[in-house]
Design a protein around this motif. Structure first.
Motif, mmCIF file in Angstrom:
data_model
loop_
_atom_site.group_PDB
_atom_site.id
_atom_site.type_symbol
_atom_site.label_atom_id
_atom_site.label_comp_id
_atom_site.label_asym_id
_atom_site.label_seq_id
_atom_site.Cartn_x
_atom_site.Cartn_y
_atom_site.Cartn_z
ATOM 1 N N ASP A 187 1.006 -13.231 32.953
ATOM 2 C CA ASP A 187 2.126 -14.138 32.631
ATOM 3 C C ASP A 187 1.846 -15.498 33.279
ATOM 4 O O ASP A 187 1.474 -15.569 34.454
ATOM 5 N N THR A 194 0.965 -8.612 31.492
ATOM 6 C CA THR A 194 2.018 -8.418 30.507
ATOM 7 C C THR A 194 1.398 -7.955 29.203
ATOM 8 O O THR A 194 0.368 -8.505 28.785
ATOM 9 N N THR A 196 0.682 -8.011 25.610
ATOM 10 C CA THR A 196 0.859 -9.046 24.585
ATOM 11 C C THR A 196 0.406 -8.567 23.213
ATOM 12 O O THR A 196 0.668 -9.218 22.211
ATOM 13 N N ALA A 216 5.697 -5.268 31.944
ATOM 14 C CA ALA A 216 6.402 -6.283 31.156
ATOM 15 C C ALA A 216 5.786 -6.346 29.759
ATOM 16 O O ALA A 216 4.576 -6.202 29.602
#
Lengths: 244, 277
Positions: A187, A194, A196, A216
């Motif tokens: 991030d 994270t 993606t 996340a």
């Protein structure tokens, strides 16, 4: 899919420091598909190796025979890696944490009396420090993706934003972590890995379940394009040459 | 200097119990036969130094030759773990093994400092890793010109440095090519040295990119064809990948390793003793 996704992450012409195993397969796949001018550099001192077959070790004869030049081991680290001449470092990991720190040394809390003794650092600490960016390729499971690594062999983002600059590490750090389920990126604000991107047919929940911290997930999650026929053929060809 | 002798006599003269011994070869030109000769001669309490301890150090550790290992990556390249090394570190079998662990960049620079006659080497490395806390031989150092904090590691000067190479001439000058790793550095850094070679020839034909070690920089040269097996000597042999794969099963089990040791490395000892009896 993991190998193909890793190959796609290498842009043509990049100078790539390659570890053995999946990174080597991915780098050679990239060279045979979209990135014919990818420069493969192995820590044995072979610069610009163009192996026709997949090497089993980082020092196979085919790497030396096909290289632009072969240099000594002190030279590969001191002249080529250390000053930041390499674009991409390709690393594996036994454990990786939410800040992309990597452990390849020991599993267990006590270094002197480890639960599992792993091979150790090799070239990784300086690859992680000095390459302009790092791509980590590792199969995803809660055992591998842990809240905190048992041992920091190679530094990712340390304990968070700003740590790399504070430590004086010249490279950017892990830009992509590519797994069998998808792709994680740090991030931009928190430096935390994270999710993606997911590979075709993978639900985000599978990736979070295979991660040892509350992973996340990016607001806009993309899906890895399906492997092309050319990629699959090139990969089959590489694996066939590597033998049974 | 550069005296041509047998492997047996060279090891008998060079390697003593308690010595610091470095066998180098970065995947290529690994002096495996010399390591097995050290096992045969029953050396003990060695401090073994090597960037990439692989099969030959697994054999030496399993045979009980080593008290300490100084290294940067211990594994069976392309295959997996070193089981004798792991058994020694995790269970103290057959004897406890102390370890001193570095990165490749650190080890390479330690040899460079040793070869250069300097007390230490400077590099950008190790910063932020847990190796710094576990290895006392990694220290910060401030650049006297810029004030930048870098990392220092002490020189390596083994009692004995051993490498394998392609060729030597009859004066003991050595020629090697392909991946030469830290060959030059370990020979120059060590107090005494041995180079095993594929063949001894009348004349060393020049080769582009070859590394030459003059005879006066080497203690002993021994002709040992195939002395790098299962690693390889470019121009002479191929890497025996099947052996690396097979080692995984042999080394995984203490008894299987013991059988391997008596039936291969130590068989020659019995043959030699038999001759003398």
């Amino acid at each position: 899919m993991m190998t193909i996704a890793a190959a796609r992450a290498l842009r043509d012409g990049a100078r790539c420091f390659v570890g053995i195993g999946r990174p080597s397969t991915a780098a050679n796949l990239a060279r045979r598909t979209h990135a014919p001018d990818l420069v493969l550099i192995y820590e044995s001192g072979t610069i610009g190796a163009k192996p026709g077959t997949l090497p089993l070790s980082i020092g196979d004869g085919v790497l030396a025979e096909t290289a632009d030049t072969v240099v000594s081991v002190p030279e590969i680290f001191n002249y080529w890696l250390q000053p930041g001449r390499i674009d991409v470092g390709f690393l594996g990991a036994a454990q990786i944490d939410r800040y992309g720190n990597i452990n390849t040394t020991v599993i267990g809390d006590d270094y002197r009396s480890p639960r599992v003794r792993l091979p150790g650092a090799g070239g990784a600490p300086e690859i992680a420090a000095s390459c302009r960016e790092v791509i980590v390729v590792v199969k995803q499971s809660p055992r591998a993706f842990v809240e905190r690594v048992d041992f920091v062999t190679s530094v990712g983002y340390g304990s968070g934003p700003g740590d790399r600059a504070r430590l004086g590490l010249t490279g950017r750090g892990p830009a992509l972590v590519i797994t069998d389920l998808g792709i994680m990126e740090p991030d931009p604000e928190t430096a935390e890995l994270t999710l993606t991107q997911v590979h075709p047919g993978v639900a985000p929940a599978q990736a979070t379940a295979a991660t040892g911290w509350p992973l996340a997930v990016a607001g806009t999650l993309s899906t890895t394009p399906e492997p092309t026929a050319a990629e699959l053929a090139a990969l089959r060809d590489l694996n066939r040459q590597a033998g049974p | 200097m550069g005296e041509i002798t047998s492997l047996r006599d060279a090891i008998a003269d060079l390697a003593f119990d308690g010595a610091t011994v470095a066998l180098e070869g970065f995947t290529h030109l690994i002096p495996v036969a010399a390591g097995q000769e050290i096992i045969r001669q029953g050396r003990r309490d060695l401090t073994l130094v090597r960037m990439t301890p692989d099969i030959v150090y697994d054999q030496m550790i399993g045979a009980g030759c080593a008290r300490k290992l100084v290294f940067s990556w211990a594994g069976n390249p392309g295959v997996g773990s070193l089981h004798r090394f792991r058994d020694a570190v995790q269970n103290g079998w057959p004897v406890p093994l102390e370890i001193e662990e570095h990165s490749h960049a650190g080890m390479a620079n330690r040899y460079v400092a040793g070869a250069a006659g300097l007390p230490f080497a400077v590099l950008r490395g190790y910063v932020g890793t847990d190796l710094v806390a576990q290895t006392p031989n990694i220290k910060p150092i401030t650049c006297p010109f810029t004030g930048e904090v870098l990392t220092a590691v002490p020189a390596l000067n083994p009692d004995v440095g051993i490498v394998h190479a392609q060729r030597a001439d009859r004066a003991g000058n050595v020629q090697m090519w392909g991946i030469t790793g830290v060959h030059k550095e370990v020979v120059l850094a060590s107090k005494r040295s041995l180079v095993t070679v594929e063949e001894i020839v009348d004349h060393l034909d020049p080769r582009p990119g070859a590394v030459i070690l003059p005879h006066w920089a080497i203690t002993y040269v021994a002709e040992v064809p195939g002395g790098a097996h299962p690693s390889y000597a470019m121009g002479y042999s191929e890497r025996d990948n099947d052996y690396y794969q097979a080692w995984d099963a042999i080394s995984r089990d203490r008894d299987a390793f013991g059988d391997w040791l008596t039936s291969t490395v130590m068989r020659e000892v019995r043959a030699i003793l038999g001759d003398q009896a």
